[in-house]
Design an enzyme around this catalytic site. Structure first.
Site, PDB file in Angstrom:
ATOM      1  N   LEU A   1       0.983  -1.161   0.302  1.00  0.00           N
ATOM      2  CA  LEU A   1       0.433   0.380  -0.266  1.00  0.00           C
ATOM      3  C   LEU A   1       0.708   1.277   0.176  1.00  0.00           C
ATOM      4  O   LEU A   1       1.663   1.223   0.645  1.00  0.00           O
ATOM      5  CB  LEU A   1      -0.510  -0.116   1.650  1.00  0.00           C
ATOM      6  CG  LEU A   1      -1.518  -1.412   1.129  1.00  0.00           C
ATOM      7  CD1 LEU A   1      -1.339  -2.780   1.687  1.00  0.00           C
ATOM      8  CD2 LEU A   1      -2.643  -0.709   2.295  1.00  0.00           C
TER       9      LEU A   1
ATOM     10  N   ILE B   1       1.796  -5.251   8.287  1.00  0.00           N
ATOM     11  CA  ILE B   1       2.667  -4.622   8.504  1.00  0.00           C
ATOM     12  C   ILE B   1       3.099  -3.694   7.909  1.00  0.00           C
ATOM     13  O   ILE B   1       3.092  -3.026   7.542  1.00  0.00           O
ATOM     14  CB  ILE B   1       3.572  -5.924   7.178  1.00  0.00           C
ATOM     15  CG1 ILE B   1       4.046  -6.970   7.332  1.00  0.00           C
ATOM     16  CG2 ILE B   1       5.153  -5.239   7.573  1.00  0.00           C
ATOM     17  CD1 ILE B   1       4.192  -7.784   6.326  1.00  0.00           C
TER      18      ILE B   1
ATOM     19  N   GLY C   1       0.984   4.124   4.440  1.00  0.00           N
ATOM     20  CA  GLY C   1       2.539   3.544   3.731  1.00  0.00           C
ATOM     21  C   GLY C   1       2.647   1.720   4.166  1.00  0.00           C
ATOM     22  O   GLY C   1       2.932   1.939   5.233  1.00  0.00           O
ATOM     23  N   SER C   2       2.467   1.071   3.626  1.00  0.00           N
ATOM     24  CA  SER C   2       3.112  -0.536   4.792  1.00  0.00           C
ATOM     25  C   SER C   2       2.011  -1.357   3.704  1.00  0.00           C
ATOM     26  O   SER C   2       2.558  -1.551   2.678  1.00  0.00           O
ATOM     27  CB  SER C   2       1.137  -0.833   5.633  1.00  0.00           C
ATOM     28  OG  SER C   2       0.298   0.002   5.307  1.00  0.00           O
ATOM     29  N   ARG C   3       2.216  -2.682   3.854  1.00  0.00           N
ATOM     30  CA  ARG C   3       1.847  -4.317   3.112  1.00  0.00           C
ATOM     31  C   ARG C   3       1.221  -4.624   4.202  1.00  0.00           C
ATOM     32  O   ARG C   3       1.157  -4.993   5.449  1.00  0.00           O
ATOM     33  CB  ARG C   3       2.982  -4.504   2.942  1.00  0.00           C
ATOM     34  CG  ARG C   3       3.479  -5.888   3.272  1.00  0.00           C
ATOM     35  CD  ARG C   3       4.816  -6.535   2.820  1.00  0.00           C
ATOM     36  NE  ARG C   3       5.086  -7.892   2.729  1.00  0.00           N
ATOM     37  CZ  ARG C   3       6.465  -8.530   2.490  1.00  0.00           C
ATOM     38  NH1 ARG C   3       7.702  -8.280   2.794  1.00  0.00           N
ATOM     39  NH2 ARG C   3       6.261  -9.742   2.515  1.00  0.00           N
TER      40      ARG C   3
END
EC number: 4.1.1.65
Length: 221
Positions: free
Chosen positions: A85, A142, A172-174
């Site tokens: 993301l 994450i 911002g991430s995963r």
């Protein structure tokens, strides 16, 4: 909209007012106003049309598929799907299947770039496992380079419907999804998906009753 965005915007509105009173400059006071508008936009939570088919697995997040591969776990082979993301994506996370939450485990960690392969081990993360009675799906939130807080609104024992909102990651991430070995993958690396709306897999796969057969199906051989 997620209420966090309202809190950020209200705080910045107060800052803008104080700056204007102190400096008399509308230009300086306008900076926090622009930030407030950004936060209102970032924490948007648009409605989604969730697929109603019982055997489909939907994406838990908006973003780009950066990995779709097999990994070995203590429970055997699993298909891992990674979704990255960026700051422009919707950051509200949604439940991939209907079922009961059996695990929610938070782990402190680093804030490495979420595109790194080892970020799923080293970074701050939260793991949720949901079971529908026949199989289970694991979702791992994450944190990334800019993400500084993972939010999860559910707890073990909660019963969720597919597409329900269960949390978010800020800035911002995963998100990783661990699917059963007989899942039939419907997306590939490079695809963009939408949380709660995009079908990422179907269950079960009649032609792939073993991990080896399922790998062959995913590989297209």
């Amino acid at each position: 909209m997620v209420r966090d965005g309202i809190y950020y915007a209200l705080g910045l509105a107060v800052v803008s007012y104080l700056l204007f009173r102190l400096t008399g400059s509308s230009w300086i006071a306008g900076i926090p106003v622009l930030l407030a508008l950004f936060f209102l936009w970032f924490f948007r939570d648009p409605p989604r049309r969730v697929p109603t088919e019982a055997n489909v697995v939907v994406s838990p997040a908006d973003g780009k598929v950066t990995e779709a591969d097999w990994i070995e776990t203590p429970q055997g082979s699993r298909l891992r799907l990674s979704i990255f993301l960026n700051v422009f994506d919707v950051h509200v996370n949604r439940t991939p299947i209907s079922g009961t939450v059996t695990q929610v485990n938070y782990k402190q960690g680093m804030f490495l770039n979420a595109m790194r392969a080892d970020s799923n081990v080293l970074n701050e993360q939260n793991v949720m496992v949901i079971e529908d009675g026949g199989y289970s799906v694991q979702v791992k939130q994450i944190a990334g380079l800019l993400a500084r807080r993972i939010v999860c609104w559910v707890k073990p024992g909660d019963v969720l419907q597919k597409g329900d909102r269960f949390g978010l990651i800020k800035f911002g991430s995963r998100v990783d999804v661990l699917l059963p070995p007989d899942a039939n993958l419907r997306v590939k690396k490079g695809d963009r998906v939408r949380g709660g709306a995009s079908i990422i897999a179907t269950m079960p796969v009649a032609s792939a009753t073993t991990p080896e057969q399922a790998r062959a199906t995913v590989a297209g051989v």
